[in-house]
Design an enzyme around this catalytic site. Structure first.
Site, PDB file in Angstrom:
ATOM      1  N   ALA A   9       1.092  -1.208   0.031  1.00 52.18           N
ATOM      2  CA  ALA A   9       0.148  -0.074  -0.150  1.00 52.18           C
ATOM      3  C   ALA A   9       0.917   1.160   0.108  1.00 52.18           C
ATOM      4  CB  ALA A   9      -1.119  -0.103   1.188  1.00 52.18           C
ATOM      5  N   GLY A  12       2.120   3.089  -5.232  1.00 52.23           N
ATOM      6  CA  GLY A  12       1.440   2.265  -6.456  1.00 52.23           C
ATOM      7  C   GLY A  12       0.197   1.650  -5.810  1.00 52.23           C
ATOM      8  N   ALA A  35       2.540  -4.622   4.748  1.00 54.82           N
ATOM      9  CA  ALA A  35       3.241  -5.089   5.763  1.00 54.82           C
ATOM     10  C   ALA A  35       2.984  -4.363   7.199  1.00 54.82           C
ATOM     11  CB  ALA A  35       4.813  -5.108   5.464  1.00 54.82           C
ATOM     12  N   CYS A 159      17.743   4.880  -7.806  1.00 54.76           N
ATOM     13  CA  CYS A 159      17.152   6.052  -7.061  1.00 54.76           C
ATOM     14  C   CYS A 159      18.329   7.013  -6.733  1.00 54.76           C
ATOM     15  CB  CYS A 159      16.316   5.416  -6.026  1.00 54.76           C
ATOM     16  SG  CYS A 159      15.150   6.573  -5.295  1.00 54.76           S
ATOM     17  N   CYS A 353       8.743  15.148 -12.312  1.00 52.03           N
ATOM     18  CA  CYS A 353       9.688  14.911 -11.142  1.00 52.03           C
ATOM     19  C   CYS A 353       9.600  16.438 -10.436  1.00 52.03           C
ATOM     20  CB  CYS A 353      10.614  13.955 -11.128  1.00 52.03           C
ATOM     21  SG  CYS A 353      10.471  12.534 -11.010  1.00 52.03           S
ATOM     22  N   LYS A 388       6.517  21.571  -4.608  1.00 52.38           N
ATOM     23  CA  LYS A 388       6.694  19.998  -3.897  1.00 52.38           C
ATOM     24  C   LYS A 388       5.965  19.811  -2.759  1.00 52.38           C
ATOM     25  CE  LYS A 388       9.468  16.278  -3.292  1.00 52.38           C
ATOM     26  NZ  LYS A 388      10.256  15.367  -3.854  1.00 52.38           N
TER      27      LYS A 388
HETATM   28  C1  LIG Z   1      13.578   8.789  -0.292  1.00 53.91           C
HETATM   29  C2  LIG Z   1      12.742   8.666  -1.739  1.00 53.91           C
HETATM   30  C3  LIG Z   1      12.198   9.720  -2.249  1.00 53.91           C
HETATM   31  C4  LIG Z   1      11.644   9.595  -3.586  1.00 53.91           C
HETATM   32  N1  LIG Z   1      11.036  10.780  -4.036  1.00 53.91           N
HETATM   33  C5  LIG Z   1      10.490  10.701  -5.049  1.00 53.91           C
HETATM   34  C6  LIG Z   1       9.820  11.980  -5.707  1.00 53.91           C
HETATM   35  O1  LIG Z   1       9.923  13.010  -5.230  1.00 53.91           O
HETATM   36  N2  LIG Z   1       9.091  11.914  -6.735  1.00 53.91           N
HETATM   37  C7  LIG Z   1       8.869  10.753  -7.554  1.00 53.91           C
HETATM   38  O2  LIG Z   1       8.459  10.787  -8.714  1.00 53.91           O
HETATM   39  N3  LIG Z   1       9.359   9.456  -6.925  1.00 53.91           N
HETATM   40  C8  LIG Z   1      10.211   9.574  -5.881  1.00 53.91           C
HETATM   41  N4  LIG Z   1      10.650   8.438  -5.369  1.00 53.91           N
HETATM   42  C9  LIG Z   1      10.509   7.015  -6.241  1.00 53.91           C
HETATM   43  C10 LIG Z   1       9.387   6.426  -6.061  1.00 53.91           C
HETATM   44  O3  LIG Z   1       8.228   7.256  -6.439  1.00 53.91           O
HETATM   45  C11 LIG Z   1       9.085   5.967  -4.700  1.00 53.91           C
HETATM   46  O4  LIG Z   1      10.155   5.073  -4.479  1.00 53.91           O
HETATM   47  C12 LIG Z   1       7.688   5.276  -4.357  1.00 53.91           C
HETATM   48  O5  LIG Z   1       7.426   5.264  -3.204  1.00 53.91           O
HETATM   49  C13 LIG Z   1       7.710   3.790  -5.041  1.00 53.91           C
HETATM   50  O6  LIG Z   1       6.580   3.285  -4.982  1.00 53.91           O
HETATM   51  P1  LIG Z   1       6.161   1.705  -4.584  1.00 53.91           P
HETATM   52  O7  LIG Z   1       4.418   1.554  -4.720  1.00 53.91           O
HETATM   53  O8  LIG Z   1       6.892   0.935  -5.913  1.00 53.91           O
HETATM   54  O9  LIG Z   1       6.515   0.990  -3.418  1.00 53.91           O
HETATM   55  P2  LIG Z   1       6.531   1.915  -1.948  1.00 53.91           P
HETATM   56  O10 LIG Z   1       5.903   3.028  -1.938  1.00 53.91           O
HETATM   57  O11 LIG Z   1       7.722   1.578  -1.284  1.00 53.91           O
HETATM   58  O12 LIG Z   1       5.408   0.830  -1.327  1.00 53.91           O
HETATM   59  C14 LIG Z   1       5.610  -0.625  -1.064  1.00 53.91           C
HETATM   60  C15 LIG Z   1       4.746  -1.024  -0.052  1.00 53.91           C
HETATM   61  O13 LIG Z   1       4.828  -2.577  -0.176  1.00 53.91           O
HETATM   62  C16 LIG Z   1       4.755  -2.914   1.132  1.00 53.91           C
HETATM   63  N5  LIG Z   1       5.441  -4.196   1.326  1.00 53.91           N
HETATM   64  C17 LIG Z   1       6.688  -4.607   0.917  1.00 53.91           C
HETATM   65  N6  LIG Z   1       6.875  -6.029   1.179  1.00 53.91           N
HETATM   66  C18 LIG Z   1       5.774  -6.412   1.562  1.00 53.91           C
HETATM   67  C19 LIG Z   1       5.187  -7.658   1.857  1.00 53.91           C
HETATM   68  N7  LIG Z   1       6.223  -8.677   1.718  1.00 53.91           N
HETATM   69  N8  LIG Z   1       3.997  -8.023   2.350  1.00 53.91           N
HETATM   70  C20 LIG Z   1       3.170  -6.995   2.435  1.00 53.91           C
HETATM   71  N9  LIG Z   1       3.611  -5.680   2.064  1.00 53.91           N
HETATM   72  C21 LIG Z   1       4.798  -5.236   1.762  1.00 53.91           C
HETATM   73  C22 LIG Z   1       5.603  -1.844   1.981  1.00 53.91           C
HETATM   74  O14 LIG Z   1       5.481  -2.012   3.485  1.00 53.91           O
HETATM   75  C23 LIG Z   1       4.976  -0.736   1.248  1.00 53.91           C
HETATM   76  O15 LIG Z   1       4.031  -0.128   1.964  1.00 53.91           O
HETATM   77  C24 LIG Z   1      11.390   8.440  -4.234  1.00 53.91           C
HETATM   78  C25 LIG Z   1      12.113   7.216  -3.616  1.00 53.91           C
HETATM   79  C26 LIG Z   1      12.766   7.475  -2.420  1.00 53.91           C
HETATM   80  C27 LIG Z   1      13.243   6.154  -1.777  1.00 53.91           C
END
Ligand SMILES: Cc1cc2nc3c(=O)[nH]c(=O)nc-3n(C[C@H](O)[C@H](O)[C@H](O)COP(=O)(O)OP(=O)(O)OC[C@H]3O[C@@H](n4cnc5c(N)ncnc54)[C@H](O)[C@@H]3O)c2cc1C
Length: 429
Positions: A9, A12, A35, A159, A353, A388
């Site tokens: 959650a 994405g 998680a 990243c 971005c 931002k």
């Molecule tokens: C510090 C940082 C800043 C960023 N800033 C930007 C920005 O300004 N602009 C931009 O466009 N992009 C940014 N990004 C890149 C990207 O947008 C983010 O990393 C984004 O949060 C990725 O989304 P996601 O849904 O793939 O993963 P996440 O948002 O990380 O979500 C993953 C979810 O899966 C859950 N999960 C993981 N494993 C399990 C499991 N086994 N069982 C159940 N749940 C689980 C986690 O708890 C988490 O809630 C940034 C990245 C980082 C690290």
């Protein structure tokens, strides 16, 4: 009636849940498994690490907003996916059967690839809210006895934007405290040049970010392979363009924040035939697993090849808006299939971005994110900093109220030529 289970959650998973619920009739069930029981706005973590935000401002419990929209929520880590059996197993030993699985589990933070790296070692992280809080505690300690700082990204990182953001935010915060003169900052990165960003650069990102580093007395080492970290020293092998050793560095530091390389999370990586060797989900152009046709994936967890070979390995980032386009494609495809139509939607993977730099910022628009691009634009200005902050409030509001892409957002972005789904080419119409 179908049961769609969304794993994760984050950036994405939450929009995926809301969009699916909005587009599917109530005959179909939507369940989110995460998680932890809260959402965190990951892009605000660099602010948290210098005390410009508190945890409460960028996190909120997700059960109530999800259930209010008719989405079931399970706060459990998934320990195993039985893909042939269409079941996910949870930490408490229970399991959930699905008809469709949407994987949005983000990254596993691979600190262990560099001895001494990570919050359990000697470098800080801003990748998750817990790490950013720990980094702030360490930063407060550092302010009492400032000295050299090393900020950047480890070999294999993908990243880079947050590493630049943190370098500039750290620099601005120290200036405000009148301590900057006591802190030599070195930006150490696996990128082949400043502003590469894992994307082969965007517009004039190289010149602009180099200029900003020079104007702010931030030194840098590119093509940098960090080999190990001790409590007060980082060991870095700098390579030349051909990949030969150019120079060995021993960098003393009193504070360090380094973005690690990412992998896929264990439960996903372990599924036979689902992932590449680093545990990222292998998908087709419709965001669908190549092996399991009822599994879709979006976000950091998907496999994208690097945009080019670099002397020190770098990966391609998966940015927020790009992830939302992946999600919209998945939703269209599941909705189409349940209606007996072909699942043909493709996300544009467009990227917009906003990178904060403390008192100014840099914005880029890359359409699509992976080159060659139709639009390639990188601009700096104080307005980005305010944009931002506004975006943070707006995204958190959207996730609390359950709308993934309100009509006005869609309309505004369309005017700018930014759309989530690819339009069919003239030959396909
Ligand atoms: C510090 C940082 C800043 C960023 N800033 C930007 C920005 O300004 N602009 C931009 O466009 N992009 C940014 N990004 C890149 C990207 O947008 C983010 O990393 C984004 O949060 C990725 O989304 P996601 O849904 O793939 O993963 P996440 O948002 O990380 O979500 C993953 C979810 O899966 C859950 N999960 C993981 N494993 C399990 C499991 N086994 N069982 C159940 N749940 C689980 C986690 O708890 C988490 O809630 C940034 C990245 C980082 C690290």
């Amino acid at each position: 009636m179908a049961h769609i289970v969304i794993l994760g959650a984050g950036t994405g998973g939450m929009p995926a849940a809301y969009e699916l619920r909005e587009k599917l009739s109530r005959d179909h069930r939507v369940t989110v498994v995460n998680a932890v029981d809260y959402f965190q706005f990951v892009p605000s973590n660099p602010w948290l690490a210098v005390g410009w935000r508190e945890r409460e401002a960028i996190t909120f419990p997700i059960r109530a907003p999800l259930e209010k929209r008719g989405i079931a929520f399970v706060a459990q880590r998934v320990t195993r996916i039985d893909a042939p059996g269409n079941v996910v197993e949870l930490q408490d030993g229970s399991s959930i059967a699905y008809d469709y699985l949407v994987i949005t589990t983000g990254p596993k933070l691979s600190f262990d690839e560099v001895p001494g790296a990570g919050p359990e070692g000697h470098t800080q992280s801003i990748c998750v809210v817990d790490h950013a809080e720990k980094a702030y505690a360490q930063y407060e300690h550092f302010l009492q006895d400032p000295g050299p700082a090393v900020i950047g990204a480890m070999p294999g990182a993908s990243c880079f934007g947050p590493a630049y953001e943190f370098a500039f935010i750290f620099n601005t915060d120290l200036k405000r405290r009148k301590l900057r003169k006591k802190v030599p900052i070195t930006y150490v990165t696996s990128e082949p040049y400043i502003g590469h960003l894992g994307l082969g650069g965007v517009g004039d990102s190289k010149t602009m970010l180099e200029t900003e580093f020079r104007n702010n007395d931030i030194k840098w080492i590119t093509n940098a392979k960090v080999t190990r970290v001790e409590s007060d020293k980082m060991f870095v092998t700098e390579l030349d363009d051909q990949g030969a050793v150019k120079k060995e560095h021993e960098l003393p530091f009193k504070f360090s924040m380094m973005l690690p390389a990412f992998k896929g999370v264990d439960a996903v990586a372990a599924v036979e035939g689902l992932c590449n060797p680093r545990g990222f989900v292998l998908i087709d152009e419709h965001q669908r697993s190549k092996k399991y046709r009822n599994i879709f994936a979006a976000g950091v967890c998907v496999a994208i090849p690097p945009v080019e070979v670099t002397p020190v390995p770098t990966g391609a980032p998966k940015t927020g808006y790009m992830i939302e386009t992946m999600v919209t494609a998945i939703v269209s495809n599941i909705v189409a299939e349940l209606a007996g139509k072909p699942a043909e939607a493709k996300g544009t993977w467009n990227a917009i971005c906003l990178a904060d730099m403390g008192d100014t910022g840099a914005a880029f628009v890359a359409l699509p994110q992976i080159p060659p691009r139709n639009v390639n634009w990188f601009k700096k200005g104080r307005w980005v900093h305010y944009a931002k902050v506004a975006f943070e409030k707006y995204f958190i509001y959207k996730m609390k109220t359950g709308s993934s892409e309100p009509a006005y957002e869609k309309h505004m972005l369309k005017l700018l030529g930014v759309e989530r789904l690819e339009r069919p080419s003239p030959e396909e119409v």
